[in-house]
Design a protein around this motif. Structure first.
Motif, PDB file in Angstrom:
ATOM      1  N   PRO A  72      -9.028  -8.737   5.268  1.00 15.49           N
ATOM      2  CA  PRO A  72      -8.002  -9.326   4.403  1.00 15.49           C
ATOM      3  C   PRO A  72      -7.803  -8.571   3.086  1.00 15.49           C
ATOM      4  O   PRO A  72      -6.726  -8.620   2.511  1.00 15.49           O
ATOM      5  CB  PRO A  72      -8.502 -10.751   4.148  1.00 15.49           C
ATOM      6  N   ASP A  73      -8.819  -7.857   2.639  1.00 16.71           N
ATOM      7  CA  ASP A  73      -8.727  -7.155   1.357  1.00 16.71           C
ATOM      8  C   ASP A  73      -9.064  -5.677   1.455  1.00 16.71           C
ATOM      9  O   ASP A  73      -9.444  -5.061   0.458  1.00 16.71           O
ATOM     10  CB  ASP A  73      -9.656  -7.826   0.329  1.00 16.71           C
TER      11      ASP A  73
ATOM     12  N   PHE B 282      -7.338  -5.879  -5.124  1.00 15.13           N
ATOM     13  CA  PHE B 282      -7.900  -6.466  -6.331  1.00 15.13           C
ATOM     14  C   PHE B 282      -6.864  -7.441  -6.893  1.00 15.13           C
ATOM     15  O   PHE B 282      -5.709  -7.433  -6.454  1.00 15.13           O
ATOM     16  CB  PHE B 282      -8.200  -5.370  -7.368  1.00 15.13           C
ATOM     17  N   PRO B 283      -7.234  -8.258  -7.873  1.00 12.31           N
ATOM     18  CA  PRO B 283      -6.233  -9.165  -8.470  1.00 12.31           C
ATOM     19  C   PRO B 283      -4.989  -8.415  -8.966  1.00 12.31           C
ATOM     20  O   PRO B 283      -3.879  -8.939  -8.894  1.00 12.31           O
ATOM     21  CB  PRO B 283      -6.996  -9.819  -9.628  1.00 12.31           C
ATOM     22  N   GLU B 284      -5.168  -7.177  -9.429  1.00 12.41           N
ATOM     23  CA  GLU B 284      -4.023  -6.398  -9.923  1.00 12.41           C
ATOM     24  C   GLU B 284      -3.272  -5.659  -8.825  1.00 12.41           C
ATOM     25  O   GLU B 284      -2.272  -5.001  -9.092  1.00 12.41           O
ATOM     26  CB  GLU B 284      -4.455  -5.427 -11.029  1.00 12.41           C
ATOM     27  N   GLY B 285      -3.747  -5.739  -7.578  1.00  7.41           N
ATOM     28  CA  GLY B 285      -3.053  -5.108  -6.459  1.00  7.41           C
ATOM     29  C   GLY B 285      -3.965  -4.193  -5.658  1.00  7.41           C
ATOM     30  O   GLY B 285      -5.177  -4.147  -5.859  1.00  7.41           O
ATOM     31  N   TRP B 286      -3.356  -3.456  -4.734  1.00  5.35           N
ATOM     32  CA  TRP B 286      -4.082  -2.529  -3.859  1.00  5.35           C
ATOM     33  C   TRP B 286      -4.393  -1.245  -4.606  1.00  5.35           C
ATOM     34  O   TRP B 286      -3.509  -0.661  -5.247  1.00  5.35           O
ATOM     35  CB  TRP B 286      -3.250  -2.211  -2.625  1.00  5.35           C
ATOM     36  N   LEU B 287      -5.655  -0.792  -4.519  1.00  7.66           N
ATOM     37  CA  LEU B 287      -6.088   0.438  -5.177  1.00  7.66           C
ATOM     38  C   LEU B 287      -6.969   1.249  -4.234  1.00  7.66           C
ATOM     39  O   LEU B 287      -7.686   0.688  -3.401  1.00  7.66           O
ATOM     40  CB  LEU B 287      -6.872   0.117  -6.455  1.00  7.66           C
TER      41      LEU B 287
ATOM     42  N   ILE C 143       0.840  -1.206   0.000  1.00  8.65           N
ATOM     43  CA  ILE C 143       0.000   0.000   0.000  1.00  8.65           C
ATOM     44  C   ILE C 143       0.871   1.251   0.000  1.00  8.65           C
ATOM     45  O   ILE C 143       0.629   2.190  -0.756  1.00  8.65           O
ATOM     46  CB  ILE C 143      -0.967  -0.027   1.202  1.00  8.65           C
ATOM     47  N   ARG C 144       1.913   1.236   0.824  1.00 14.96           N
ATOM     48  CA  ARG C 144       2.836   2.379   0.852  1.00 14.96           C
ATOM     49  C   ARG C 144       3.526   2.566  -0.502  1.00 14.96           C
ATOM     50  O   ARG C 144       3.800   3.686  -0.921  1.00 14.96           O
ATOM     51  CB  ARG C 144       3.871   2.203   1.964  1.00 14.96           C
ATOM     52  N   ALA C 145       3.783   1.466  -1.200  1.00 11.28           N
ATOM     53  CA  ALA C 145       4.404   1.543  -2.529  1.00 11.28           C
ATOM     54  C   ALA C 145       3.475   2.235  -3.519  1.00 11.28           C
ATOM     55  O   ALA C 145       3.935   3.001  -4.376  1.00 11.28           O
ATOM     56  CB  ALA C 145       4.780   0.147  -3.021  1.00 11.28           C
ATOM     57  N   VAL C 146       2.162   1.975  -3.419  1.00 11.96           N
ATOM     58  CA  VAL C 146       1.195   2.665  -4.285  1.00 11.96           C
ATOM     59  C   VAL C 146       1.291   4.170  -4.042  1.00 11.96           C
ATOM     60  O   VAL C 146       1.349   4.965  -4.992  1.00 11.96           O
ATOM     61  CB  VAL C 146      -0.249   2.162  -4.025  1.00 11.96           C
ATOM     62  N   LEU C 147       1.348   4.566  -2.782  1.00 14.34           N
ATOM     63  CA  LEU C 147       1.420   5.993  -2.458  1.00 14.34           C
ATOM     64  C   LEU C 147       2.747   6.605  -2.902  1.00 14.34           C
ATOM     65  O   LEU C 147       2.781   7.737  -3.387  1.00 14.34           O
ATOM     66  CB  LEU C 147       1.200   6.206  -0.958  1.00 14.34           C
TER      67      LEU C 147
ATOM     68  N   GLY D  85      -3.094   4.693  -9.122  1.00 10.60           N
ATOM     69  CA  GLY D  85      -3.298   4.258  -7.745  1.00 10.60           C
ATOM     70  C   GLY D  85      -4.761   4.168  -7.355  1.00 10.60           C
ATOM     71  O   GLY D  85      -5.095   3.681  -6.274  1.00 10.60           O
ATOM     72  N   TYR D  86      -5.641   4.653  -8.231  1.00  4.36           N
ATOM     73  CA  TYR D  86      -7.082   4.648  -7.963  1.00  4.36           C
ATOM     74  C   TYR D  86      -7.768   3.520  -8.727  1.00  4.36           C
ATOM     75  O   TYR D  86      -7.354   3.153  -9.823  1.00  4.36           O
ATOM     76  CB  TYR D  86      -7.713   5.976  -8.398  1.00  4.36           C
ATOM     77  N   TRP D  87      -8.843   3.034  -8.168  1.00  2.00           N
ATOM     78  CA  TRP D  87      -9.690   2.024  -8.791  1.00  2.00           C
ATOM     79  C   TRP D  87     -10.357   2.636 -10.015  1.00  2.00           C
ATOM     80  O   TRP D  87     -11.064   3.636  -9.909  1.00  2.00           O
ATOM     81  CB  TRP D  87     -10.719   1.582  -7.771  1.00  2.00           C
ATOM     82  N   ASP D  88     -10.141   2.074 -11.163  1.00  2.00           N
ATOM     83  CA  ASP D  88     -10.731   2.581 -12.404  1.00  2.00           C
ATOM     84  C   ASP D  88     -12.165   2.053 -12.499  1.00  2.00           C
ATOM     85  O   ASP D  88     -12.427   1.027 -13.119  1.00  2.00           O
ATOM     86  CB  ASP D  88      -9.900   2.142 -13.605  1.00  2.00           C
TER      87      ASP D  88
END
Length: 161
Positions: free
Chosen positions: A113-114, A142-147, A40-44, A62-65
């Protein structure tokens, strides 16, 4: 009734011996949780780097499309990835208005967990005027990672020091 100092000291010692291990237990994360928090920190971090390059499109990764993405601020709610993207592009049309972004005081809290909640501060250093504030972000895995699925960002005009 007067409490004798010896009993007060004993009560404080007992309370401390009960609270400190509890606080350490609540603060300590499992290796898996630490890994998720790092993701999560990596997304930021990626968002901060993209912003500082003047790349709103990369920042938005970094946002959910989704049309269900939500953004809240003092000007109200914006819903949908396209509308949030347009809001950023309208409010920050060039590198000068974007300035240099810095996130600080990040706290990542696991909600399940998610899902996770991130609290933090943001600051834009700009040639004209600096601006900053606080935010709370709801992340979902999500399957593609944290958003980010929800962003609540506020400007703080007179931050406490």
């Amino acid at each position: 009734m007067r409490i004798r100092p010896v009993f007060v000291g004993l009560a404080v010692a007992l309370a401390a011996s009960s609270i400190i291990p509890l606080a350490l237990t609540l603060h300590a994360g499992s290796p898996q949780e630490d890994k998720e928090h790092a993701a999560i920190r990596a997304v930021l971090s990626d968002q901060q780097n993209a912003w500082n390059r003047g790349d709103v499109s990369a920042f938005m990764k970094g946002y959910w499309d989704s049309p269900q993405l939500s953004f809240a601020s003092s000007s109200g709610f914006v819903r949908g990835w396209d509308k949030v993207t347009n809001r950023y592009k309208q409010n920050y049309p060039d590198q000068a208005s974007m300035g240099k972004l810095d996130f600080s005081d990040l706290e990542v809290h696991t909600l399940g967990p998610d899902a996770a909640l991130v609290l933090g501060k943001w600051h834009l250093q700009r040639a004209s005027t600096d601006v900053g504030g606080i935010f709370s972000l709801v992340f979902q895995r999500f399957p593609e990672g944290w958003l980010i699925v929800h962003d609540h960002t506020s400007v703080v005009t007179n931050p406490a020091k």
